[in-house]
Write a protein that holds these residues in place. Sequence first.
Motif: not given
Length: 405
Positions: A14, A18, A34, A64, A69
């Motif tokens: 990251v 981000d 994720e 975030k 993400k």
Amino acid sequence: MLRFFAVLLAVQLVLSSDVVILNEKNFDDVISQEEHMLVEFYAPWCGHCQSLEPEYDKAAEELKAKGIKIAKVDATVEEKLAEKYGVEGYPSLKLFKKGEFAKDYQGKRTSSGIVSYMSSVAAGEEPEEEEEDGYGGGEDPSEDEYGEEGGGAGATEEAVGLINLDSFTFDKIVGTNQYDVFVKFDSSYAYGDKENQWVKLSRRIANLTSPAAREFLLAVVGVEDYGDKLNDDMRERFGLKTDDFPVFKLFKRDSIEPIDYTEAVEVDAMSQFLTRELDMWIGLPGCLETFDRLAIGFVAASQKEQQDRLTKAKNELAGVTDEVEKKTGQYYVRVMEKVGAKGSDYPQAEALRIEKIMESKITEDKKAEMEQRLHILASYGAKLTKKEPEPEPEPEAESEPEPEE
């Protein structure tokens, strides 16, 4: 333990924006961790991708805080991933759930649109998607993949593969260790013959497939010293004068100090400049790469080096079976021999002689042969004036005799 390292890897990838950077090695591990992840497949030269970048970065920062993400993949590097997920245009945004592709994102390319969409997905809701007109599908990379003379009947000749840089994006691309960049500083709405030559250069380079070409970019910085003074700080930074536009500078990777281009704004001259400065052959029409690489720098080489190159050229010529290529190779060898006999001024003197021949009345076949020789001589350092023959004056119309009374 494996899960720990996968998560650690994701965190390390990251950036300050981000946005998670994915590649073929980490793609499956990262997205499988994720519940939901939006992935952008982009191309560095794509104008739409550049426009999306600040919005995507802002969305990543907001998401975030919600534990969501988003990521991106350079599709020009990770070609296997792009092919696997059916990427046909840039940018392509795709939603993954628990490591599996779920659907294409067709919503707004704004931070608020992306945040709203991903928030709904995370909440288990069906998000509403409002596709933006003319932008939802991204740029089709095949749209401009035709030769520099145009894309068929009725096609308008346009630049191919250029990236637009500004005060914000310039240092993200130029001076990095990723690309050599040839930059044109010009007014925002350039036109005329010099712009046409720049367009032809872009189309010629778009057809290159060498590894060096994949690490090379053509870029434009539009500058205005009035009104909103678009990118005027770039003009001051590089000491540019608007009266001199267009101004061209080559930035090699890992260097912010440019090499100024001061030759003719003409596609063949610019091609030769880039071939000399970079390990990227941009052959002029009728030239052969193997012989061209021996020709470039030949005149300035030592006598021993010239002899070595001549020997290599003759060895290459001995293996040529195609009659047209053999004739071309023979001319390369002849020029080398003439330089050895008559000195370093020979290529320029011969180019001037040929240009005078081309100003006279010759057949089209002879003209094509002379043009090819000029291109080869350019590889030996000859500067081509590219003079066009003067048009013949039209005969004065004879006055009709007055009718007899």
